[in-house]
Design an enzyme around this catalytic site. Structure first.
Site, PDB file in Angstrom:
ATOM      1  N   PRO A  11     -58.028 -17.037  95.294  1.00 47.11           N
ATOM      2  CG  PRO A  11     -56.330 -15.495  95.603  1.00 47.11           C
ATOM      3  CD  PRO A  11     -57.074 -16.585  96.308  1.00 47.11           C
ATOM      4  CG  ASN A  12     -56.610 -14.597  90.249  1.00 49.64           C
ATOM      5  OD1 ASN A  12     -57.354 -13.723  89.806  1.00 49.64           O
ATOM      6  ND2 ASN A  12     -55.550 -14.316  90.973  1.00 49.64           N
ATOM      7  NE  ARG A  19     -54.778 -17.910  87.334  1.00 44.40           N
ATOM      8  CZ  ARG A  19     -54.382 -18.263  88.543  1.00 44.40           C
ATOM      9  NH1 ARG A  19     -55.022 -19.227  89.195  1.00 44.40           N
ATOM     10  NH2 ARG A  19     -53.375 -17.666  89.114  1.00 44.40           N
ATOM     11  CE1 TYR A  24     -51.682 -22.209  88.340  1.00 41.91           C
ATOM     12  CE2 TYR A  24     -52.204 -20.420  86.821  1.00 41.91           C
ATOM     13  CZ  TYR A  24     -51.546 -20.888  87.948  1.00 41.91           C
ATOM     14  OH  TYR A  24     -50.743 -20.041  88.674  1.00 41.91           O
ATOM     15  CG  ASN A  75     -55.125 -23.911  94.987  1.00 44.79           C
ATOM     16  OD1 ASN A  75     -54.270 -23.097  95.367  1.00 44.79           O
ATOM     17  ND2 ASN A  75     -55.185 -24.345  93.736  1.00 44.79           N
ATOM     18  CB  ALA A  78     -51.527 -15.298  94.536  1.00 48.09           C
ATOM     19  CD  GLU A 101     -50.371 -24.875 100.711  1.00 48.29           C
ATOM     20  OE1 GLU A 101     -50.517 -24.437 101.878  1.00 48.29           O
ATOM     21  OE2 GLU A 101     -49.415 -24.550  99.979  1.00 48.29           O
ATOM     22  CG  HIS A 103     -50.298 -25.289  95.367  1.00 48.48           C
ATOM     23  ND1 HIS A 103     -50.838 -24.029  95.452  1.00 48.48           N
ATOM     24  CD2 HIS A 103     -49.726 -25.548  96.557  1.00 48.48           C
ATOM     25  CE1 HIS A 103     -50.586 -23.539  96.651  1.00 48.48           C
ATOM     26  NE2 HIS A 103     -49.928 -24.444  97.350  1.00 48.48           N
ATOM     27  NE  ARG A 110     -46.088 -21.486  88.108  1.00 45.31           N
ATOM     28  CZ  ARG A 110     -47.282 -20.901  88.271  1.00 45.31           C
ATOM     29  NH1 ARG A 110     -48.154 -21.399  89.129  1.00 45.31           N
ATOM     30  NH2 ARG A 110     -47.599 -19.842  87.563  1.00 45.31           N
TER      31      ARG A 110
HETATM   32  C1  DQA Z   1     -51.666 -22.112  92.471  1.00 39.20           C
HETATM   33  C2  DQA Z   1     -50.201 -21.651  92.473  1.00 39.20           C
HETATM   34  C3  DQA Z   1     -50.087 -20.218  92.914  1.00 39.20           C
HETATM   35  O1  DQA Z   1     -48.736 -19.792  92.874  1.00 39.20           O
HETATM   36  C4  DQA Z   1     -50.900 -19.316  92.013  1.00 39.20           C
HETATM   37  O2  DQA Z   1     -50.864 -17.979  92.494  1.00 39.20           O
HETATM   38  C5  DQA Z   1     -52.304 -19.759  91.847  1.00 39.20           C
HETATM   39  C6  DQA Z   1     -52.547 -21.195  91.661  1.00 39.20           C
HETATM   40  C7  DQA Z   1     -51.799 -23.526  91.889  1.00 39.20           C
HETATM   41  O3  DQA Z   1     -52.854 -24.132  92.115  1.00 39.20           O
HETATM   42  O4  DQA Z   1     -50.904 -24.010  91.201  1.00 39.20           O
HETATM   43  O5  DQA Z   1     -53.229 -18.973  91.793  1.00 39.20           O
HETATM   44  O6  DQA Z   1     -52.130 -22.149  93.818  1.00 39.20           O
END
Ligand code: DQA
Length: 149
Positions: A11-12, A19, A24, A75, A78, A101, A103, A110
């Site tokens: 998501p996102n 964003r 990011y 990835n 959240a 995984e 990120h 964080r």
């Molecule tokens: C994320 C880290 C997560 O905590 C966050 O909710 C994201 C992006 C990252 O790629 O750093 O959406 O996965």
């Protein structure tokens, strides 16, 4: 031998580039996917990149990857911190479908809630904190893992 890799963005992540660029970076998701395809060509890996804001869609893609892909680059966004269902799905498809995984940010540097990953224990490894490069580093690691004797 060409390795078939499923890349999942949670998501996102469709909003990358606009964003929270201070967290990011400025690279868009399309640019990340292009970089993975280009790197895949040199590594002998065919990548299929998908993004969803919906947990159920991500679950279905993981289930359906069985028999079609050899590895997952994921990835979970959240959902990393909340989704026992995605953690269970990764466990269900392992070891046939090993997952790395990734990120963009260093989740351990964080807010405390982000330091917990429910999905990471179900993965063969994690890469984080290197911005868009986390993905290319993760793809290299996954292909190395698959090619290891
Ligand atoms: C994320 C880290 C997560 O905590 C966050 O909710 C994201 C992006 C990252 O790629 O750093 O959406 O996965």
């Amino acid at each position: 031998m060409t390795r078939r890799i499923l890349v999942l963005h949670g998501p996102n992540l469709n909003l990358l580039g606009e964003r929270e660029p201070d967290v990011y970076g400025a690279t868009t998701l399309a640019e990340i996917d292009d970089a993975l395809a280009t790197l895949g060509d040199t590594l002998g890996a065919a990548v299929d990149c998908r993004q969803s804001n919906h947990e159920g869609q991500l679950l279905d893609w993981i289930h359906d990857a069985r028999g079609h892909f050899e590895g997952l680059l994921f990835n979970p966004g959240a959902y990393t911190h909340t989704s026992l269902a995605l953690a269970d799905a990764l466990a269900a498809v392992a070891p046939a479908l090993p997952c790395v995984e990734v990120h963009l940010s260093n989740i351990h540097a964080r807010e405390p809630i982000r330091a917990t990953s429910l999905t990471a224990p179900r993965c063969v490894g994690i890469v984080g904190g290197f911005g868009a490069a986390s993905y290319t580093l993760g793809l290299r690691a996954l292909v190395d893992y698959l090619n290891a004797p």
